[in-house]
Scaffold this active site. Structure first.
Site, mmCIF file in Angstrom:
data_model
loop_
_atom_site.group_PDB
_atom_site.id
_atom_site.type_symbol
_atom_site.label_atom_id
_atom_site.label_comp_id
_atom_site.label_asym_id
_atom_site.label_seq_id
_atom_site.Cartn_x
_atom_site.Cartn_y
_atom_site.Cartn_z
ATOM 1 N N LYS A 68 0.818 -1.219 0.000
ATOM 2 C CA LYS A 68 0.000 0.000 0.000
ATOM 3 C C LYS A 68 0.854 1.273 0.000
ATOM 4 C CE LYS A 68 -2.328 -1.074 3.768
ATOM 5 N NZ LYS A 68 -3.320 -0.955 4.857
ATOM 6 N N LYS A 100 2.736 2.313 2.370
ATOM 7 C CA LYS A 100 2.675 2.929 3.698
ATOM 8 C C LYS A 100 3.897 2.482 4.494
ATOM 9 C CE LYS A 100 -2.161 3.676 4.751
ATOM 10 N NZ LYS A 100 -3.158 3.511 5.795
#
Length: 141
Positions: free
Chosen positions: A44, A46
């Protein structure tokens, strides 16, 4: 017993997270939190300050949380709803609406034939992104 599930990274745990978990728990008798693994966070794009095990330990210490499970991929939500006999799926309201490839977010209304889907209004004035921006001077995911 009414089971509720929610998903997230829960990095830099703050009062907005606690408020979301409290409100989610009020919707049922048992709250399951699917916590994004470090590997899934990389997919993602992140980056978490705390690793999965540290974030899991913090979530398990919160009285509103009954069970923490790993979230490994986008497609597991439907499987989790069935596996854990979930009645209510809860996410922050910023996930409601059309899929946005730029924001990498989507709605979860496809689960409505399996359970109730509720989008909770986020706690105003606090977010992990905001904290990182104020600490590091940039919009770190």
């Amino acid at each position: 017993m009414k089971r509720v599930i929610t998903y997230g990274t829960y990095d830099l745990l703050h009062y907005g997270h606690i408020e979301l978990l409290r409100r989610a728990r009020e919707m049922g008798d048992y709250l399951i939190v699917a916590l994004s693994t470090d590997e899934f966070n990389r997919i993602k794009n992140k980056k978490s300050y705390y690793n999965y095990e540290q974030r899991k330990m913090m979530l398990e210490s919160i009285r509103y949380v009954d069970l923490v499970i790993p979230e490994d991929d986008w497609g597991q939500k439907e499987r989790d709803v069935e596996r854990y006999d979930v009645d209510t799926f809860v996410m922050g309201h910023d996930w409601e609406g059309e899929f946005d490839f730029l924001k990498d977010k989507c709605e979860f209304d496809f689960l409505k034939d399996k359970c109730e889907v509720i989008y909770l209004k986020r706690t105003e004035g606090i977010s992990t992104t905001q904290i990182k921006k104020e600490l590091y001077g940039k919009d770190a995911r």
